[in-house]
Write a protein that holds these residues in place. Structure first.
Motif, PDB file in Angstrom:
ATOM      1  N   ALA A 143       8.646   6.283  11.000  1.00  0.00           N
ATOM      2  CA  ALA A 143       8.521   5.681   9.667  1.00  0.00           C
ATOM      3  C   ALA A 143       7.445   4.596   9.682  1.00  0.00           C
ATOM      4  CB  ALA A 143       9.857   5.087   9.240  1.00  0.00           C
ATOM      5  N   ILE A 144       7.425   3.787  10.746  1.00  0.00           N
ATOM      6  CA  ILE A 144       6.413   2.725  10.844  1.00  0.00           C
ATOM      7  C   ILE A 144       5.024   3.356  10.999  1.00  0.00           C
ATOM      8  CG2 ILE A 144       5.618   0.763  12.244  1.00  0.00           C
ATOM      9  CD1 ILE A 144       8.593   0.308  12.969  1.00  0.00           C
ATOM     10  N   ARG A 193      -5.340   3.637   2.637  1.00  0.00           N
ATOM     11  CA  ARG A 193      -5.529   3.153   1.264  1.00  0.00           C
ATOM     12  C   ARG A 193      -6.118   1.751   1.194  1.00  0.00           C
ATOM     13  NH1 ARG A 193       0.449   5.200  -0.396  1.00  0.00           N
ATOM     14  NH2 ARG A 193      -0.019   7.402  -0.282  1.00  0.00           N
ATOM     15  N   ASP A 194      -6.158   1.088   2.342  1.00  0.00           N
ATOM     16  CA  ASP A 194      -6.651  -0.289   2.325  1.00  0.00           C
ATOM     17  C   ASP A 194      -8.135  -0.282   2.693  1.00  0.00           C
ATOM     18  OD1 ASP A 194      -7.095  -2.941   2.502  1.00  0.00           O
ATOM     19  OD2 ASP A 194      -5.401  -3.393   3.804  1.00  0.00           O
ATOM     20  N   ASP A 220      14.265   5.696   6.463  1.00  0.00           N
ATOM     21  CA  ASP A 220      14.001   6.080   7.865  1.00  0.00           C
ATOM     22  C   ASP A 220      14.273   4.920   8.809  1.00  0.00           C
ATOM     23  OD1 ASP A 220      13.357   8.704   7.546  1.00  0.00           O
ATOM     24  OD2 ASP A 220      11.189   8.383   7.401  1.00  0.00           O
ATOM     25  N   PHE A 255      10.502   5.035   3.522  1.00  0.00           N
ATOM     26  CA  PHE A 255      10.265   4.207   4.720  1.00  0.00           C
ATOM     27  C   PHE A 255      11.530   3.435   5.107  1.00  0.00           C
ATOM     28  CE2 PHE A 255       8.963  -0.189   6.000  1.00  0.00           C
ATOM     29  CZ  PHE A 255       8.604   0.109   7.302  1.00  0.00           C
ATOM     30  N   HIS A 280       0.801  -1.222   0.000  1.00  0.00           N
ATOM     31  CA  HIS A 280       0.000   0.000   0.000  1.00  0.00           C
ATOM     32  C   HIS A 280       0.836   1.275   0.000  1.00  0.00           C
ATOM     33  CE1 HIS A 280      -3.017  -2.963   1.338  1.00  0.00           C
ATOM     34  NE2 HIS A 280      -3.737  -2.284   0.488  1.00  0.00           N
ATOM     35  N   LEU A 281       2.129   1.137  -0.273  1.00  0.00           N
ATOM     36  CA  LEU A 281       2.971   2.329  -0.398  1.00  0.00           C
ATOM     37  C   LEU A 281       3.367   2.486  -1.867  1.00  0.00           C
ATOM     38  CD1 LEU A 281       5.457   2.005   2.627  1.00  0.00           C
ATOM     39  CD2 LEU A 281       3.272   3.185   2.543  1.00  0.00           C
ATOM     40  N   GLY A 323       3.592   7.165  -7.751  1.00  0.00           N
ATOM     41  CA  GLY A 323       2.172   7.444  -7.560  1.00  0.00           C
ATOM     42  C   GLY A 323       1.356   6.168  -7.633  1.00  0.00           C
ATOM     43  N   ALA A 378       8.005  14.285  -1.363  1.00  0.00           N
ATOM     44  CA  ALA A 378       8.091  13.755  -0.004  1.00  0.00           C
ATOM     45  C   ALA A 378       8.549  14.846   0.955  1.00  0.00           C
ATOM     46  CB  ALA A 378       9.084  12.604   0.023  1.00  0.00           C
ATOM     47  N   GLU A 403       1.538  -6.591   9.245  1.00  0.00           N
ATOM     48  CA  GLU A 403       2.754  -6.269   8.500  1.00  0.00           C
ATOM     49  C   GLU A 403       2.958  -7.251   7.347  1.00  0.00           C
ATOM     50  OE1 GLU A 403       5.078  -3.935   8.676  1.00  0.00           O
ATOM     51  OE2 GLU A 403       4.144  -2.854  10.313  1.00  0.00           O
ATOM     52  N   ARG A 463       4.027   6.284   9.941  1.00  0.00           N
ATOM     53  CA  ARG A 463       3.614   6.896   8.672  1.00  0.00           C
ATOM     54  C   ARG A 463       3.176   5.827   7.679  1.00  0.00           C
ATOM     55  NH1 ARG A 463       6.252   8.805   3.990  1.00  0.00           N
ATOM     56  NH2 ARG A 463       5.071  10.501   3.053  1.00  0.00           N
ATOM     57  N   LYS A 464       3.963   4.751   7.633  1.00  0.00           N
ATOM     58  CA  LYS A 464       3.632   3.639   6.723  1.00  0.00           C
ATOM     59  C   LYS A 464       2.282   3.030   7.090  1.00  0.00           C
ATOM     60  CE  LYS A 464       4.874  -0.265   7.772  1.00  0.00           C
ATOM     61  NZ  LYS A 464       4.155  -1.257   8.565  1.00  0.00           N
ATOM     62  N   LEU A 469       0.747   2.295  -6.459  1.00  0.00           N
ATOM     63  CA  LEU A 469       1.104   1.476  -5.295  1.00  0.00           C
ATOM     64  C   LEU A 469       1.925   0.256  -5.725  1.00  0.00           C
ATOM     65  CD1 LEU A 469      -2.142   1.477  -3.146  1.00  0.00           C
ATOM     66  CD2 LEU A 469      -0.263   3.081  -3.151  1.00  0.00           C
ATOM     67  N   LEU A 491      -0.559   5.439   6.076  1.00  0.00           N
ATOM     68  CA  LEU A 491      -0.804   5.432   4.631  1.00  0.00           C
ATOM     69  C   LEU A 491      -1.486   4.135   4.212  1.00  0.00           C
ATOM     70  CD1 LEU A 491       2.558   6.936   3.313  1.00  0.00           C
ATOM     71  CD2 LEU A 491       0.308   8.007   3.280  1.00  0.00           C
ATOM     72  N   GLY A 492      -0.986   3.024   4.764  1.00  0.00           N
ATOM     73  CA  GLY A 492      -1.567   1.722   4.431  1.00  0.00           C
ATOM     74  C   GLY A 492      -3.022   1.645   4.864  1.00  0.00           C
ATOM     75  N   TRP A 511      -3.578   1.867  -7.719  1.00  0.00           N
ATOM     76  CA  TRP A 511      -4.056   3.122  -7.169  1.00  0.00           C
ATOM     77  C   TRP A 511      -3.103   4.194  -7.588  1.00  0.00           C
ATOM     78  CZ3 TRP A 511      -1.627   6.450  -3.758  1.00  0.00           C
ATOM     79  CH2 TRP A 511      -2.435   7.383  -3.103  1.00  0.00           C
ATOM     80  N   ARG A 550      -2.045   8.296  -7.094  1.00  0.00           N
ATOM     81  CA  ARG A 550      -2.276   9.549  -6.375  1.00  0.00           C
ATOM     82  C   ARG A 550      -2.674  10.614  -7.380  1.00  0.00           C
ATOM     83  NH1 ARG A 550       2.533  10.152  -2.116  1.00  0.00           N
ATOM     84  NH2 ARG A 550       2.225  12.328  -2.581  1.00  0.00           N
TER      85      ARG A 550
END
Lengths: 265, 555
Positions: free
Chosen positions: B310-311, B321-322, A109, A106, A97-98, A137, B296, B379, B313-314, A139, B317-318, B288, B290
């Motif tokens: 980071a986790i 979008r899910d 970081d 990610f 999903h990224l 853009g 960024a 995960e 944010r991930k 996924l 976002l996940g 998908w 954007r």
């Protein structure tokens, strides 16, 4: 001229053993891959290649033996060893999903890479190098297998590890991308990165690797340069495929095909 | 040489796979699961049987509406809870792709899969079996009642499973295949949450007042739903109890006919929708794009990257979008909102502070369970990425707790204010509720994250299946223990305060500041035990994650 010591071991497996109950997947594997070397790790399906690589990168704990990355024991000091290495699985670990850029961000970081322009520029270069910039853009879940492989490789290269453990890195790549990866690995090795390459594609191994280890049923059956392997196998002038088949000898395939066709008729 | 029938081949292969899955598990684990199942069966089944026997013995005049309501209630439960199993059995799995390209009739696939599709409904129906047999024993039913009850429940299971297959097939016809499963899950989840809310408020009305329970509301409700086909087996059994064998046979025949019609319809619709269903469920792909290309934020940021951020944010976002994960969250959000809205209505006020505490505890536990339990298993294969990073599992656990906590805290704080206002509580009680809510949220989220980490199923494609039985038990058991300790501590603090003021009802025990302090200290001990429980579960979770070695299938 190389500014690194080619005689020091960047990856070292010492008598690695992995048992699952009564099954021994890896049985006393030992080898060294030197700094700046592309080292090939060859074996048939189920021979123990992936298990060995996973022990080296800390995903699996060895039943016995030691795995060293830049001289650091991955079991005793996992964080220091992991900071130095990058592992690419044959099915890369990604987050569907990224987007590609978000995934690279990610990973950067996660490894505490300093943020800023330099990191962004590196990310941009990698996305362009692997032809992923125009997919920005989209996924990763929508990527093809080859594109996933490429974003997986980019996620390793973004942070410039000193050791790369690659399990079938050219798997699913188109010829152009496969060539790109081969050239890239050569260049990285020339700059001091150690690459441990597990592959089925023997041409890739023959073209890239200075030395190879052949694993069969969990044991190393041969190790060395092409010349050394030819001597070990007693086959002067043989190519890697012939040597591999000889050293991992099973029934002759021609004979088996004949038997199969006879039983069918 | 005879050719094996496709149906038996498929069923046999599924049974072999099940046997292999069981054989792969450790004996200790299997024994623990068996013990847990037996205990659950005795407790839940025993309770249902006792209630049934009480109804049969003392409420003979209400047996018909209550049996009808029981059958309908459990049918709805099956419809909601068993839906994911039905979808998974009929439309998910790469093995279905193999069957569809093989020369096998879709009808054979349907019948073969029906067996596994009914498994969840079969388990749920255990409650009904115990209750209905209890009614028979309580009412002194003739011996034919008992086998007939089992047959009627089996028919009900078949009816509901067929109905679920029909619903999914219909959804696939009208909703784009890529979203069908999520729409189905969202509808089922919202229906379930709505039903729970209605049931809970109805129970409050029935048993809320002191003195005898008032069943008129419940039986009145049952009479309103008398026309539903789900009540027919109940009517058959009550007719038998009343000695009207002819009427019982008529209801039995009607139930059988309905099951046969629904099953035939399901088989026909399944034949038409299987390929489109498999197109999406067999192998998911997310495409998908954007709308705007945003640079960024890290270009502007400085300093080293933070793994925890980071986790977070991930995950954010996940989650955004899910669609599937979002739909799972809807029921969890519906409950606090629903409660707050319903309880703010005149005549629906809560009976006091402890009622607010109980509600807050339940909702906090529910929210934490929905949000935090799957946070580590979700995960999927990406967990390997985290394991390879220079990151300890303890850091990962902490990050996951900190990610889930704000959402649960925010909901709980809003809810605390809503119920406090609705029940006209004073500012002091509101403050107590808020502090208690913060404490509960912290504890429940930590326990839920730990539960998911203790027994993760990284290969699960659905969050609801991403935690194994041991993890679920650890999460539920730990949360219940933490809830009891916390409520106990709060009660001791309140009692200590009253004892210090000399207003507590302590009987012969003398009251005063010393006794009050002593009681409050006992409360502190309970809080400390609660903290200990949280730390213990997090420690187990950390150890389990550190030693996690299983390979994670590509999902």
């Amino acid at each position: 001229m190389a500014l690194f010591d080619r005689t020091s071991a960047a990856v070292e497996a010492r008598q690695l053993v992995k048992r699952y109950g009564v099954v021994t997947a890896v049985d006393g594997v030992s080898f060294q891959a030197m700094r700046g070397e592309v080292f090939g790790f060859l074996g048939a399906n189920g021979a123990g290649k992936t298990t060995t690589l996973r022990m080296l990168c800390g995903l699996l704990k060895p039943t016995s033996g030691t795995a060293l990355i830049d001289g650091i024991d991955i079991v005793a000091d996992p964080l220091a060893a992991k900071a130095r290495l990058g592992y690419l699985d044959e099915e890369p670990f990604i987050h569907p999903h990224l987007t590609g850029r978000e995934f690279l961000d990610f990973v950067a970081d996660l490894y505490r890479m300093p943020r800023g322009r330099q990191r962004e520029e590196r990310m941009e270069r990698l996305l362009n190098l692997f032809d992923l910039a125009q997919k920005d853009g989209e996924l990763i879940g929508g990527y093809s297998h080859g594109m996933r492989q490429k974003i997986g490789l980019a996620s390793l290269l973004i942070r410039e590890p000193s050791v790369l453990l690659l399990d079938e890195p050219t798997n699913g790549l188109d010829p152009r991308s496969a060539r790109l990866v081969k050239d890239l690995l050569e260049e990285l090795a020339a700059r001091g990165t150690t690459v441990l390459l597990s592959t089925h594609i023997l041409e890739v191994a023959q073209a890239l690797c200075r030395r190879v280890a052949i694993i069969d049923r969990g044991r190393i059956v041969a190790i060395g340069s092409m010349e050394e392997l030819r001597v070990q196998a007693g086959s002067a002038g043989a190519n890697l495929e012939d040597l591999f088949l000889k050293l991992t000898a099973g029934p002759e395939s021609r004979e088996m095909i004949e038997r199969l066709l006879e039983s069918g008729s | 040489m005879s050719e094996p029938a496709a149906l038996s081949v498929i069923v046999l292969a599924e049974l072999t796979a099940l046997r292999n899955r069981l054989a792969k598990r450790s004996r200790v684990r299997l024994a623990l699961i068996a013990i847990a199942l037996v205990v659950a069966a005795v407790v839940i089944g025993g309770t249902a049987f006792t209630i049934g026997a009480t109804v049969g013995r003392f409420l003979a005049y209400s047996v018909d509406p209550l049996l009808a309501a029981g059958f309908t209630g459990v049918s709805l439960l099956m419809l909601v809870v068993g839906f994911p199993t039905v979808i998974a059995s009929f439309f998910v799995g790469r093995d279905l792709l193999q069957l569809i390209v093989a020369p096998v009739r879709t009808r054979d696939i349907f019948i073969a899969r029906l067996v596994s599709a009914m498994s969840a409904n079969l388990l749920i129906s255990g409650i009904l079996v115990a209750a209905v047999l209890g009614v028979g024993v309580g009412a002194g039913a003739p011996s034919v009642y008992f086998p007939l009850a089992v047959v009627l429940i089996a028919i009900e299971i078949l009816t509901i499973t067929s109905l679920q297959a029909i619903l999914m097939s219909l959804i696939l016809r009208w909703v784009p295949a890529r979203m069908a499963r999520d729409v189905a899950a969202a509808v089922a989840g919202l229906t379930g949450a709505g039903l729970y809310l209605a049931w809970n408020l109805s129970i409050r009305q029935t048993f809320g007042q002191k003195g005898r329970p008032d069943l008129s509301g419940l039986t009145g409700f049952a009479q309103h739903i008398d026309w539903l086909p789900t009540t027919w087996p109940g009517h058959a059994l009550s007719a038998l109890l009343a000695g009207s064998n002819g009427v019982a046979i008529a209801w039995l025949a009607a139930s059988l006919a309905l099951a046969a019609i629904l099953m035939a319809m399901a088989a026909i619709l399944y034949e038409q929708t299987l390929p489109s269903g498999l197109g999406i469920f067999g192998g998911t792909s997310v495409v998908w794009r954007r709308r705007t290309q945003r640079q960024a934020a890290s270009r502007l940021a400085r300093g080293a990257g933070s793994p925890a951020l980071a986790i977070a944010r991930k995950d954010w976002l996940g989650f955004r979008r899910d669609v599937r994960r979002l739909t799972r969250l809807l029921p969890a959000l519906l409950l606090p909102i629903g409660y707050a809205v319903v309880l703010s209505q005149p005549g629906r006020t809560l009976s006091g502070f402890w009622s607010n505490v109980a509600l807050l505890t339940f909702l906090s536990m529910f929210m934490a369970s929905a949000l935090a339990t799957p946070s580590i298993p979700s995960e999927r294969r990406g967990f390997q990425l985290l394991r390879m990073a220079p990151l300890t599992m303890w850091q990962l656990l902490r990050a996951k707790v900190l990610i889930a906590l704000p959402a649960v805290l925010a909901t709980m704080l809003v809810f605390s204010v809503a119920v406090a206002v609705a029940s006209k509580s004073g500012p002091l009680q509101l403050l107590e509720l808020l502090a208690f809510g913060v404490w509960l949220a912290g504890g429940f989220v930590s326990i839920s994250v730990s539960g998911g980490a203790i027994d993760p199923r990284f290969e699960a494609t659905d969050d609801r299946r991403s935690v194994g039985l041991v993890g679920s038990l650890a999460s539920i058991g730990g949360s219940l223990g933490f809830a009891l300790l916390s409520i106990g501590a709060l009660a001791l603090f309140v009692l200590g305060g009253q004892a210090a003021e000399g207003t507590a009802a302590l009987g012969p025990i003398p009251q005063g500041p010393a006794i009050g302090t002593l009681i409050a200290l006992a409360g502190v001990v309970l809080l400390a035990v609660g903290c200990g429980l949280v730390v213990l579960l997090m420690w187990i979770a950390n150890s389990r994650l550190r030693s996690f070695e299983a390979s994670i299938a590509a999902t």
